[in-house]
Design an enzyme around this catalytic site. Sequence first.
Site, PDB file in Angstrom:
ATOM      1  N   SER A 103     -54.768   9.311 -14.357  1.00 46.22           N
ATOM      2  CA  SER A 103     -56.058   9.639 -14.934  1.00 46.22           C
ATOM      3  C   SER A 103     -56.015   9.246 -16.399  1.00 46.22           C
ATOM      4  O   SER A 103     -55.067   9.586 -17.103  1.00 46.22           O
ATOM      5  CB  SER A 103     -56.271  11.145 -14.802  1.00 46.22           C
ATOM      6  N   HIS A 134     -63.127   5.734 -18.820  1.00 41.38           N
ATOM      7  CA  HIS A 134     -62.372   6.687 -18.016  1.00 41.38           C
ATOM      8  C   HIS A 134     -62.006   6.024 -16.695  1.00 41.38           C
ATOM      9  O   HIS A 134     -62.817   5.284 -16.125  1.00 41.38           O
ATOM     10  CB  HIS A 134     -63.253   7.923 -17.735  1.00 41.38           C
ATOM     11  N   ASN A 160     -59.562   6.941 -12.969  1.00 40.85           N
ATOM     12  CA  ASN A 160     -58.782   7.940 -12.261  1.00 40.85           C
ATOM     13  C   ASN A 160     -58.597   7.450 -10.837  1.00 40.85           C
ATOM     14  O   ASN A 160     -59.537   6.994 -10.206  1.00 40.85           O
ATOM     15  CB  ASN A 160     -59.551   9.291 -12.287  1.00 40.85           C
ATOM     16  N   THR A 188     -53.570  22.826 -18.975  1.00 41.68           N
ATOM     17  CA  THR A 188     -54.765  22.708 -19.805  1.00 41.68           C
ATOM     18  C   THR A 188     -54.720  21.518 -20.758  1.00 41.68           C
ATOM     19  O   THR A 188     -55.689  20.751 -20.855  1.00 41.68           O
ATOM     20  CB  THR A 188     -54.977  24.022 -20.597  1.00 41.68           C
ATOM     21  N   GLU A 189     -53.623  21.324 -21.450  1.00 39.58           N
ATOM     22  CA  GLU A 189     -53.577  20.239 -22.442  1.00 39.58           C
ATOM     23  C   GLU A 189     -53.685  18.861 -21.783  1.00 39.58           C
ATOM     24  O   GLU A 189     -54.246  17.943 -22.372  1.00 39.58           O
ATOM     25  CB  GLU A 189     -52.311  20.330 -23.299  1.00 39.58           C
ATOM     26  N   SER A 190     -53.145  18.717 -20.582  1.00 37.25           N
ATOM     27  CA  SER A 190     -53.263  17.433 -19.883  1.00 37.25           C
ATOM     28  C   SER A 190     -54.685  17.237 -19.368  1.00 37.25           C
ATOM     29  O   SER A 190     -55.227  16.130 -19.417  1.00 37.25           O
ATOM     30  CB  SER A 190     -52.277  17.350 -18.720  1.00 37.25           C
ATOM     31  N   GLY A 209     -54.289  24.735 -13.865  1.00 34.50           N
ATOM     32  CA  GLY A 209     -53.691  23.423 -14.132  1.00 34.50           C
ATOM     33  C   GLY A 209     -53.153  23.384 -15.554  1.00 34.50           C
ATOM     34  O   GLY A 209     -53.296  24.344 -16.310  1.00 34.50           O
TER      35      GLY A 209
END
Lengths: 301, 301
Positions: free
Chosen positions: A93, A107, A109, A261-263, A259
């Site tokens: 992603s 973007h 993914n 969060t930072e990713s 999940g």
Amino acid sequence: MSEIQYPLRTRAEEFFRKMQDEITAALEILDGGEKFFQETWERPGGGGGRTRIMQEGAIFEKAGVNFSAVHGESPESILNSEQKLTFFATGISLVLHPRSPKIPTVHANFRYFEQSNGQAWFGGGMDLTPYYLDEEDAVHFHRTLKTSCDKHDPFHYPRFKKWCDEYFFIKHRAETRGIGGIFFDNLSANDVREQGNVFAFVQDAAHSFLPAYIPIVEKHKDEHFTESEKHWQLLRRGRYVEFNLVYDRGTRFGLETNGRTESILMSLPTVARWEYDVHPAIGSPEVRLVEVLQHPREWAV
Amino acid sequence: MSEIQYPLRTRAEEFFRKMQDEITAALEILDGGEKFFQETWERPGGGGGRTRIMQEGAIFEKAGVNFSAVHGESPESILNSEQKLTFFATGISLVLHPRSPKIPTVHANFRYFEQSNGQAWFGGGMDLTPYYLDEEDAVHFHRTLKTSCDKHDPFHYPRFKKWCDEYFFIKHRAETRGIGGIFFDNLSANDVREQGNVFAFVQDAAHSFLPAYIPIVEKHKDEHFTESEKHWQLLRRGRYVEFNLVYDRGTRFGLETNGRTESILMSLPTVARWEYDVHPAIGSPEVRLVEVLQHPREWAV
């Protein structure tokens, strides 16, 4: 007469891991100023990932390219205790936020998901979010995607282009996030024939990312921009944040199911603005962009 | 022996309209630089509102104080076609984003809702979001709210303070949005006794907004701040955006039911930032704030 092969999940994981390497290597060369740093992480429930981030590059204000391969108790089981299933999911992603308002945000993914009940599918896509409309860019981006789709099925591109316009729709703004691309989900990979066909398509689609996007960056990277163009970019990035936090299924699902969060939120731009009820002047380039977001066009006909 | 009175809906609407006048007048004096501009709007389904916005003031980078009184087919009827009900809703909602990171952001909202099935209730509250923790401010804010609650019921403050910490919780960050305040919902106003009690409480709570917040602004408005303190404010504002777009029920409900987007999203700050995985230095004022957000405290004991 089929060759002996590793299971699809292993091949998909290997492919996405390699894609991350290829894409980050190409983006570092393109940027020329900054490198990605990597954080590897483990998921408490099983598996993990490699998050790669570039911040304050020469071209990219913020770029995140994530790879993950996780497994464990199925999300359905977490949200609904009826059936106990396990899952495996792997994917890549990426979101690239350029510094210049003349270069679109992009973007992409691609992901593979399988469950212990035998269900397996691919999903993915990519979409372009310009701040100023360059029709040539839009045509190039969509034609590149169409070419990779057409090799597999003439119905893929029209179907996935429409799906993309529908998915990346900011309902409360009555406009799309950008000028689209392709989006697909639940492409079944349950039997051997499907697996081969779908995985081959996903590989081609993923390989089309760099040729679809890099020429657009190259074309605009040395273009001058004004303070007021930068200001417009920040307002439009506010809409990007709105889409991702209000509607994006991957983001919301990730946040709801603990999940990383930072990713997940690496997709948000470094800086975004909100002002009350902004209306650019009639006939301005800003309005020309908004018109296309309100009325998605066919770019590859 | 009760006096002849206008119906509660009329009194509530009048009260909230006046509160908007009082609060915007006080904030204009406080700011000293900029005035509110007003947009009146009509809701296609019935009713309307007055949105008042100040942008780029001397103290307030962005301030929105909305009043609305709307009616029509009940939201329950819209989302679920079972029962056909009509509703009436009126309220005031405000968010103030100061320019200085030394002055906290504040939010307040008070609302009355009734439905044609005879149900009627009040909801509301206010909460403070500092960028740097000033314990004296936190105590002042909470004590002011506690005093207005205690006049009505000694259980109001402890219950509504806890409700506030629970409501303004950013699950994916495992922290609260700010240092809390009070939050309440569904305070029944179905019979005459309840109506009088609850409406009197709501009026006192709303009247406590200016005394709770203005002294905090006065105290910090001339304080110096650095670039790096401003930077921290922008990162924290990112969390404010995350809460409002991911969790806030009013925001999400408004966006889902075709509410007036610009009035709903006036709550978002002018500028917000997201950087990957920021960790301020141990022992820094930034970390001291985060610790309190991770472990809400009692401020008025």
